[in-house]
Design an enzyme around this catalytic site. Structure first.
Site, mmCIF file in Angstrom:
data_model
loop_
_atom_site.group_PDB
_atom_site.id
_atom_site.type_symbol
_atom_site.label_atom_id
_atom_site.label_comp_id
_atom_site.label_asym_id
_atom_site.label_seq_id
_atom_site.Cartn_x
_atom_site.Cartn_y
_atom_site.Cartn_z
ATOM 1 N N GLU A 188 81.259 40.448 37.689
ATOM 2 C CA GLU A 188 81.352 39.107 37.102
ATOM 3 C C GLU A 188 80.770 38.028 38.006
ATOM 4 O O GLU A 188 80.232 37.023 37.544
ATOM 5 C CB GLU A 188 82.809 38.779 36.748
ATOM 6 C CG GLU A 188 83.718 38.354 37.893
ATOM 7 C CD GLU A 188 84.115 39.485 38.819
ATOM 8 O OE1 GLU A 188 84.550 39.197 39.952
ATOM 9 O OE2 GLU A 188 84.002 40.658 38.414
ATOM 10 N N ASP A 189 80.837 38.238 39.334
ATOM 11 C CA ASP A 189 80.318 37.231 40.258
ATOM 12 C C ASP A 189 78.807 37.057 40.090
ATOM 13 O O ASP A 189 78.288 35.938 40.117
ATOM 14 C CB ASP A 189 80.677 37.578 41.705
ATOM 15 C CG ASP A 189 80.419 39.034 42.069
ATOM 16 O OD1 ASP A 189 79.962 39.807 41.205
ATOM 17 O OD2 ASP A 189 80.684 39.400 43.226
ATOM 18 N N HIS A 190 78.083 38.172 39.921
ATOM 19 C CA HIS A 190 76.631 38.106 39.739
ATOM 20 C C HIS A 190 76.264 37.334 38.473
ATOM 21 O O HIS A 190 75.410 36.435 38.492
ATOM 22 C CB HIS A 190 76.044 39.514 39.677
ATOM 23 C CG HIS A 190 74.620 39.555 39.215
ATOM 24 N ND1 HIS A 190 73.570 39.132 39.994
ATOM 25 C CD2 HIS A 190 74.076 39.947 38.023
ATOM 26 C CE1 HIS A 190 72.442 39.263 39.324
ATOM 27 N NE2 HIS A 190 72.711 39.753 38.127
#
Length: 249
Positions: A188-190
């Site tokens: 999710e961070d990407h």
């Protein structure tokens, strides 16, 4: 000082979790300018008594415990955090994993990076107090290969950000669809930083690192983690994977 809601997704109680959590209650920051929102999926999670103990020990620190995930998608970390993010009162959200140890000035260092064009501030992961051979491997990995990828990709705008510790402008997150928007993704961070950059926001890197404090770890734990991240990077951040495999002359 900018007001910050600290989001702590928790699962289980290893022998370092109390030390790590307490470090956030001890932040050197104006007491009325931050809050700590702690999240657990199950009412039977062994970390709950630890959280309650710290809340009693630091009654002047605004904190709230959320028990029970909200199922919005496939990503369990996001499911665990959604209720806390919805309740957050501050314009900045600092998401920090349970394995992160905060130095007293960590929050001050993060907010120094705030600027009108910045939508996300992240920290370069490193390790604290290695206890055995495998934890020293962790230090070597995060101090060399992993650090090189992030440090090289940052000025090239290649969207290589580790979600262990990052601060997100709440308004910018809402602009790209909110936290739920990224629940279908494991990395999710990407996808979050990609969406923010596509909207014209910039990402800043904090000068102080995010200190992982896992204590003694096994070789299996280390290699399982390494393999999982390598697979995610290979599928989502191919340019950064090439940087990591290339030689530096």
């Amino acid at each position: 000082h900018h007001a910050v809601s600290i989001i702590k997704p928790l699962l289980g109680a290893d022998h370092q979790v109390e030390v790590n959590l307490e470090s956030f209650f001890q932040l050197d920051y104006e007491i009325d300018r931050f809050e700590i929102l702690l999240c657990v999926e199950s009412k039977d999670d062994p970390v709950i008594p630890i959280v309650r103990r710290l809340q009693q020990k630091y009654p002047n620190v605004r904190s709230q415990l959320f028990i029970g995930a909200k199922n919005v998608g496939l990503n369990p970390k996001i499911n665990n955090m959604v209720r806390a993010v919805e309740a957050a009162k501050c314009p900045w959200l600092w998401v920090a994993d349970s394995g992160i140890y905060a130095q007293p000035n960590s929050l001050q260092e993060m907010v120094r990076c705030v600027a009108p064009e910045v939508g996300l501030i992240h920290q370069l992961p490193f390790s604290k107090n290695p206890k055995n051979f495998t934890s020293y491997l962790n230090v070597v990995y995060f101090g060399t290969s992993h650090a090189r990828a992030i440090l090289v990709s940052h000025p090239l705008n290649l969207k290589c950000i580790n979600g262990m510790s990052c601060m997100i402008r709440k308004g910018a997150l809402e602009q790209v669809g909110g936290l739920e928007k990224f629940s279908p993704y494991v990395a999710e961070d990407h996808f979050m930083v990609k969406a923010l950059l596509n909207k014209g926001w910039k990402a800043a890197m904090c000068p102080s690192p995010a200190l992982q404090n896992h204590g003694r770890v096994s070789l299996k734990w280390f290699f399982d983690r390494l393999i999982r991240w390598t697979r995610l990077r290979s599928s989502n951040v191919r340019k950064v994977s090439i940087v990591k495999r290339s030689r530096v002359h």
